[in-house]
Write a protein that holds these residues in place. Structure first.
Motif, short mmCIF file in Angstrom:
data_model
loop_
_atom_site.label_atom_id
_atom_site.label_comp_id
_atom_site.label_asym_id
_atom_site.label_seq_id
_atom_site.Cartn_x
_atom_site.Cartn_y
_atom_site.Cartn_z
N LEU A 111 -26.52 49.14 11.55
CA LEU A 111 -26.56 48.76 10.13
C LEU A 111 -27.98 48.74 9.57
O LEU A 111 -28.23 49.29 8.50
CB LEU A 111 -25.90 47.39 9.96
N GLN A 112 -28.91 48.11 10.26
CA GLN A 112 -30.28 48.00 9.73
C GLN A 112 -30.93 49.36 9.59
O GLN A 112 -31.62 49.64 8.60
CB GLN A 112 -31.11 47.08 10.61
N GLU A 113 -30.72 50.22 10.58
CA GLU A 113 -31.32 51.56 10.51
C GLU A 113 -30.65 52.39 9.40
O GLU A 113 -31.31 53.20 8.75
CB GLU A 113 -31.19 52.27 11.85
N PHE A 114 -29.35 52.19 9.22
CA PHE A 114 -28.66 52.89 8.13
C PHE A 114 -29.23 52.44 6.77
O PHE A 114 -29.47 53.28 5.89
CB PHE A 114 -27.16 52.62 8.18
N ALA A 115 -29.44 51.14 6.62
CA ALA A 115 -30.01 50.63 5.37
C ALA A 115 -31.39 51.22 5.11
O ALA A 115 -31.72 51.59 3.97
CB ALA A 115 -30.08 49.10 5.42
N ALA A 116 -32.19 51.34 6.18
CA ALA A 116 -33.52 51.93 6.03
C ALA A 116 -33.41 53.41 5.66
O ALA A 116 -34.21 53.92 4.85
CB ALA A 116 -34.31 51.75 7.32
N PHE A 117 -32.44 54.10 6.24
CA PHE A 117 -32.23 55.52 5.91
C PHE A 117 -31.88 55.69 4.45
O PHE A 117 -32.42 56.56 3.75
CB PHE A 117 -31.13 56.09 6.80
N VAL A 118 -30.99 54.85 3.94
CA VAL A 118 -30.61 54.90 2.53
C VAL A 118 -31.83 54.67 1.64
O VAL A 118 -32.04 55.36 0.65
CB VAL A 118 -29.49 53.88 2.22
N ALA A 119 -32.63 53.68 2.01
CA ALA A 119 -33.82 53.35 1.21
C ALA A 119 -34.77 54.55 1.17
O ALA A 119 -35.35 54.86 0.11
CB ALA A 119 -34.51 52.13 1.79
N ARG A 120 -34.94 55.26 2.29
CA ARG A 120 -35.84 56.42 2.32
C ARG A 120 -35.28 57.55 1.46
O ARG A 120 -36.01 58.20 0.71
CB ARG A 120 -36.02 56.90 3.76
N GLN A 121 -33.97 57.80 1.57
CA GLN A 121 -33.37 58.90 0.83
C GLN A 121 -33.39 58.65 -0.67
O GLN A 121 -33.48 59.58 -1.48
CB GLN A 121 -31.93 59.13 1.28
N HIS A 122 -33.29 57.38 -1.06
CA HIS A 122 -33.20 57.06 -2.48
C HIS A 122 -34.54 56.60 -3.04
O HIS A 122 -34.62 56.20 -4.21
CB HIS A 122 -32.16 55.97 -2.71
#
Length: 453
Positions: free
Chosen positions: A441-452
């Protein structure tokens, strides 16, 4: 949301077959391959023996035995398990009965012994057909026991003149009896070992439930602009000794035993909880979650009301939850499937058809279902650039989805060339290792933040 203790009590859960299902399949595969070679070897030896004696009728039967052994070998190599097992056990039963009646007649000096092989065959049938219908699994075993009883209680033989000399059969009786009992012991040992492994795994799984060892990973789904529009939810088992255990090692057994139902309920509950957390965050509130639904889970009479209760209790927007169905599911009970899907779709729940093109669905099925998304299976994506058939299938699925007003998403995208091909043919949503593996979950949240960002 259920507390860990409530969920623990609610479930007697899946017996994670860590490697057990896979080990069992490999073990059975090796046994079939070995048995096929034994058939070829026995057919060759007895064929040569009776050829020298001029018994051409039995030589012909030995040729059939050799061909059957080769057939079992080929079917096993092609993973056609049921056909291989039926051929193997059918031939072995005929061979044992035939050899008992023709070559091993009961005499005062040497009793029959070849029929003893029917005992290990009966036990082996229980193992080989364990996943088949009860009539097949127990029918083969009961047939072996019935034939054993008949041969043990009778000295009848249809013809004479083929029996081996008594001086050979006296020694052979000891050898045959010892070999048959050794096989029986080995098979019983395997059964006992499997039961012991299951017992250990049961305890591990109960501990996993109690100690919250199950976790969810999220594989991002992106649009053509590179923005995350959703994620597929995937379960993992964080085992204290074995580390992170992938679902392939336990979901199959859970399906067979029905334990997938509480597992699936837990996954849905966790997904709804996460959607509720994201609902008030501008960065994540438009991201949807796709959850795989099993056949056993969807067939539950209370599946629709339970789903609606989950959505209501967590206060989420139903359209952000997508239920992934497989093609196998949609050819089972079509009327029940349509009724439940329509009931949920009327409340906004979305549906996707997973691994499209690998099963048996037809256009007549698709047009009746309230599907929102078609997912192109990764097997077609992996060689779409090198295989003309895969290329044609991918183009067809994309065109079919667009013509029916569905979104098409490609799974297993691993190269930029694959993405370019898909985009040039109208596919605008992607999922695969080119973008990201399934993430905690935490890494997914970071991935979303980078993409957006």
């Amino acid at each position: 949301m259920n507390t860990p203790s409530a969920f623990y009590k609610q479930v007697l859960k899946l017996w994670h077959a860590p490697d057990l299902a896979l080990i069992g399949q490999r073990r059975e595969r090796r046994m079939r391959l070995l048995a096929s070679l034994v058939l070829v070897l026995l057919g060759t030896i007895w064929g040569c023996f009776f050829m020298l004696r001029g018994a051409w009728g039995i030589v012909l039967s030995d040729v059939v035995l050799i061909l059957c052994g080769l057939g079992v070998f080929v079917l096993t190599r092609r993973n056609q398990v049921r056909r291989a097992n039926l051929l193997l056990f059918g031939v072995m039963i005929v061979v044992v009965v035939g050899m008992t009646l023709l070559l091993d007649p009961h005499t005062a000096a040497a009793p029959r012994a070849t029929h003893l092989y029917l005992l290990p065959l009966a036990v082996a049938a229980l193992m080989a057909f364990r996943d088949e219908p009860l009539w097949l699994r127990y029918g083969v075993s009961l047939l072996c026991f019935a034939l054993f009883t008949g041969l043990a209680a009778s000295a009848w033989s249809p013809v004479s003149g083929y029996g081996l000399p008594d001086e050979v059969r006296v020694v052979g009786s000891w050898v045959q009896g010892g070999a048959a009992m050794l096989l029986l012991f080995m098979l019983l040992h395997i059964l006992q070992s499997d039961a012991a492994e299951r017992s250990v795994l049961d305890r591990d799984l109960l501990a996993a439930l109690r100690d919250e060892q199950f976790v969810l990973h999220y594989q991002p789904q992106l649009n053509s602009a590179g923005r995350v529009i959703g994620a597929e939810v995937l379960i993992r088992w964080q085992h204290p000794q074995r580390g992170l255990v992938p679902p392939i090692e336990f979901i199959g057994h859970a399906e067979k035993t029905g334990l997938i139902i509480p597992i699936g309920k837990w996954v849905l509950e966790q997904a709804c909880t996460q959607l509720r957390i994201w609902k008030d965050d501008p960065l994540y509130r438009d991201i949807g979650l796709a959850v795989n639904i099993s056949q056993n889970q969807f067939r539950q009479a209370a599946f629709v009301p339970d789903m609606l209760d989950l959505i209501a209790v967590h206060g989420i927007e139903a359209h952000r939850l997508e239920l992934e169905l497989t093609e196998t599911l949609i050819v089972q009970d079509m009327e029940d499937l349509v009724r439940k899907m329509v009931a949920l779709a009327d409340h906004g729940v979305r549906f996707s058809l997973d691994d499209f093109g690998t099963g048996f669905s037809s256009l007549s099925h698709l047009k009746r279902l309230p599907l929102n998304t078609l997912k192109i299976d990764r097997s077609f994506i992996s060689d779409v650039l090198t295989d003309a058939s895969s290329e044609t299938i991918v183009r067809t699925v994309i065109g079919l989805g667009q013509s029916m007003g569905m979104t098409v998403i490609a799974e297993g995208v691993e190269t930029e060339a694959q993405q370019r091909f898909l985009a040039s043919n109208g596919c605008v949503q992607f999922q695969g290792y080119l973008f990201s593996k399934p993430l905690p979950l935490q890494e997914f949240a970071a991935f979303v933040a980078r993409q957006h960002g």
